[in-house]
Scaffold this motif. Structure first.
Motif, PDB file in Angstrom:
ATOM      1  N   ILE A  33       0.835  -1.197   0.000  1.00 58.87           N
ATOM      2  CA  ILE A  33       0.000   0.000   0.000  1.00 58.87           C
ATOM      3  C   ILE A  33       0.871   1.248   0.000  1.00 58.87           C
ATOM      4  O   ILE A  33       0.582   2.226  -0.699  1.00 58.87           O
ATOM      5  CB  ILE A  33      -0.942  -0.018   1.219  1.00 58.87           C
ATOM      6  CG1 ILE A  33      -1.871  -1.230   1.137  1.00 58.87           C
ATOM      7  CG2 ILE A  33      -1.760   1.266   1.291  1.00 58.87           C
ATOM      8  CD1 ILE A  33      -2.776  -1.377   2.336  1.00 58.87           C
ATOM      9  N   ILE A  36       2.080   2.036  -3.481  1.00 52.42           N
ATOM     10  CA  ILE A  36       1.069   2.528  -4.423  1.00 52.42           C
ATOM     11  C   ILE A  36       0.863   4.034  -4.283  1.00 52.42           C
ATOM     12  O   ILE A  36       0.713   4.742  -5.280  1.00 52.42           O
ATOM     13  CB  ILE A  36      -0.255   1.771  -4.208  1.00 52.42           C
ATOM     14  CG1 ILE A  36      -0.134   0.348  -4.746  1.00 52.42           C
ATOM     15  CG2 ILE A  36      -1.408   2.486  -4.908  1.00 52.42           C
ATOM     16  CD1 ILE A  36      -1.354  -0.494  -4.472  1.00 52.42           C
ATOM     17  N   SER A  40       1.142   6.777  -7.566  1.00 56.40           N
ATOM     18  CA  SER A  40      -0.030   7.387  -8.195  1.00 56.40           C
ATOM     19  C   SER A  40       0.228   8.832  -8.609  1.00 56.40           C
ATOM     20  O   SER A  40      -0.540   9.393  -9.389  1.00 56.40           O
ATOM     21  CB  SER A  40      -1.228   7.327  -7.245  1.00 56.40           C
ATOM     22  OG  SER A  40      -1.004   8.121  -6.097  1.00 56.40           O
ATOM     23  N   PHE A  47       4.931   2.216 -13.965  1.00 56.28           N
ATOM     24  CA  PHE A  47       4.572   1.675 -12.659  1.00 56.28           C
ATOM     25  C   PHE A  47       5.799   1.534 -11.762  1.00 56.28           C
ATOM     26  O   PHE A  47       5.777   0.785 -10.804  1.00 56.28           O
ATOM     27  CB  PHE A  47       3.900   0.309 -12.821  1.00 56.28           C
ATOM     28  CG  PHE A  47       2.458   0.407 -13.241  1.00 56.28           C
ATOM     29  CD1 PHE A  47       1.434   0.282 -12.315  1.00 56.28           C
ATOM     30  CD2 PHE A  47       2.122   0.626 -14.564  1.00 56.28           C
ATOM     31  CE1 PHE A  47       0.114   0.369 -12.704  1.00 56.28           C
ATOM     32  CE2 PHE A  47       0.806   0.717 -14.962  1.00 56.28           C
ATOM     33  CZ  PHE A  47      -0.206   0.593 -14.026  1.00 56.28           C
ATOM     34  N   LEU A 290      -3.575   3.222 -10.310  1.00 62.09           N
ATOM     35  CA  LEU A 290      -2.961   3.503  -9.017  1.00 62.09           C
ATOM     36  C   LEU A 290      -3.665   4.658  -8.312  1.00 62.09           C
ATOM     37  O   LEU A 290      -3.763   4.668  -7.084  1.00 62.09           O
ATOM     38  CB  LEU A 290      -1.474   3.830  -9.213  1.00 62.09           C
ATOM     39  CG  LEU A 290      -0.619   2.748  -9.886  1.00 62.09           C
ATOM     40  CD1 LEU A 290       0.806   3.228 -10.045  1.00 62.09           C
ATOM     41  CD2 LEU A 290      -0.671   1.463  -9.070  1.00 62.09           C
ATOM     42  N   ALA A 293      -6.706   3.173  -6.847  1.00 58.16           N
ATOM     43  CA  ALA A 293      -6.321   2.360  -5.692  1.00 58.16           C
ATOM     44  C   ALA A 293      -6.028   3.240  -4.475  1.00 58.16           C
ATOM     45  O   ALA A 293      -6.389   2.894  -3.348  1.00 58.16           O
ATOM     46  CB  ALA A 293      -5.113   1.505  -6.043  1.00 58.16           C
ATOM     47  N   THR A 294      -5.369   4.376  -4.693  1.00 57.18           N
ATOM     48  CA  THR A 294      -5.078   5.288  -3.584  1.00 57.18           C
ATOM     49  C   THR A 294      -6.356   5.828  -2.970  1.00 57.18           C
ATOM     50  O   THR A 294      -6.493   5.891  -1.734  1.00 57.18           O
ATOM     51  CB  THR A 294      -4.204   6.451  -4.084  1.00 57.18           C
ATOM     52  OG1 THR A 294      -2.991   5.938  -4.636  1.00 57.18           O
ATOM     53  CG2 THR A 294      -3.877   7.408  -2.951  1.00 57.18           C
TER      54      THR A 294
END
Length: 323
Positions: A33, A36, A40, A47, A290, A293-294
């Motif tokens: 985590i 990530i 982002s 990536f 990303l 995801a954040t």
């Protein structure tokens, strides 16, 4: 717990070794985590950490991928961002539509799972309930059985579960059924599937809350002339409400993060955020994933904080003060 002053050298060694082991496990779980979050903000479509990011060069960081969440699928992504631009983004942006679908499906799946799960927990908490363990095992089986097995079973079942569009129930549920009146490829099918996956979390949470419930309060309410409905809403409900809300939050998170069942059951119109992320990884890899995801990590942290606050409130209401 602090180390006592009379601890032996061996106990002190184990104490500090235990802290190191716990810290290592925590870092192992949280490291993906933590990676990530900064990625982002990568200015490049990669990536991995670029040289500029590693040297903390401001040019290596950008919010372009968060902006992509608004412009992807927009008819005029570079236009002036006035009221009409935002209105068009709300209607046509791919990620915004996926978010709307996720919240729509998650909301109704949470309502259904909370209602059915609370009723099941209330019944299972009664000592005179026969076959409690067997029924409990069946009800929480969606949590234990691999999700792909559950999704395949639902897919076959929904393909056969159809309602005639001209029937009373079919006409009532027509807005959330597929064109053929079937549960497959429809909002109702996805909502029911997500509710099935969320019910075990509600049952476990509410059952845990009812474990410390004082049953004498029900008898006292009945002795004062209250009927069962009044007893539930005036005595039982306020005490177990933190557990119900906690279970509802878990059910919502389960629905919001589910992708396997959506891939098997949903149609093109039920494009949720996890499904859009899956498509993005499979079709075109973009760091916008990303960014999503954040945002989901932040939302999850807020929900978990709410669950913890509700847990502590529940303990205070039951007379158990958290240390």
């Amino acid at each position: 717990m602090a180390l006592p002053t009379h601890a032996s050298p061996l106990e002190r060694i184990w104490h500090y070794a235990y802290l190191v082991i716990c810290a290592a496990i925590f870092i192992f779980l949280i490291a993906p985590i933590l990676v990530i979050l900064p990625l982002s903000f990568n200015a490049e479509p990669y990536f991995t950490f670029t040289e500029k990011m590693l040297h903390f060069d401001p040019a290596g960081y950008s919010t372009r991928w968060y902006d992509t969440l608004l412009t992807f699928g927009h008819a005029a992504p570079d236009g002036v961002r006035d009221g009409s631009w935002w209105s068009t983004a709300w209607e046509t942006s791919t990620w915004i539509n996926a978010a709307k679908n996720s919240f729509w499906i998650g909301f109704w799946a949470t309502i259904l799972a909370t209602f059915l799960g609370t009723l099941a927990a209330l019944g299972l908490s009664r000592p005179e309930m026969p076959f409690r363990r067997t029924i409990m095992a069946i009800l929480i089986s969606p949590m234990i059985v691999p999700i792909i097995i559950t999704a395949v079973g639902m897919s076959f079942f929904y393909a056969k579960a159809c309602l005639a569009p001209d029937s009373g129930i079919g006409a009532l549920l027509a807005p959330i059924l597929s064109n053929k009146g079937c549960l497959a490829n429809s909002d109702l099918g996805v909502i029911m599937a997500h509710a099935t996956l969320g019910i075990p979390f509600v049952i476990i949470t509410v059952t845990a809350t009812l474990t410390g419930f004082d049953q004498s309060l029900i008898r006292a309410s009945a002795s004062l002339g209250a009927n069962p409905r009044t007893t539930f809403f005036r005595v039982i409900m306020p005490l177990i409400l933190p557990g119900i809300i906690s279970g509802a939050l878990f059910a919502f998170v389960t629905s919001f993060d589910e992708v396997v069942a959506v891939l098997f059951i949903a149609g093109p119109q039920q494009q949720t955020i996890p499904r859009q992320m899956f498509n993005g990884i499979r079709e075109q890899i973009s760091p916008a994933i990303l960014s999503v995801a954040t945002i989901l990590v932040i939302v999850s942290i807020l929900l978990l904080t709410t669950v913890e606050l509700l847990r502590r409130r529940s303990e205070r209401l039951r007379g158990v003060t958290p240390r």
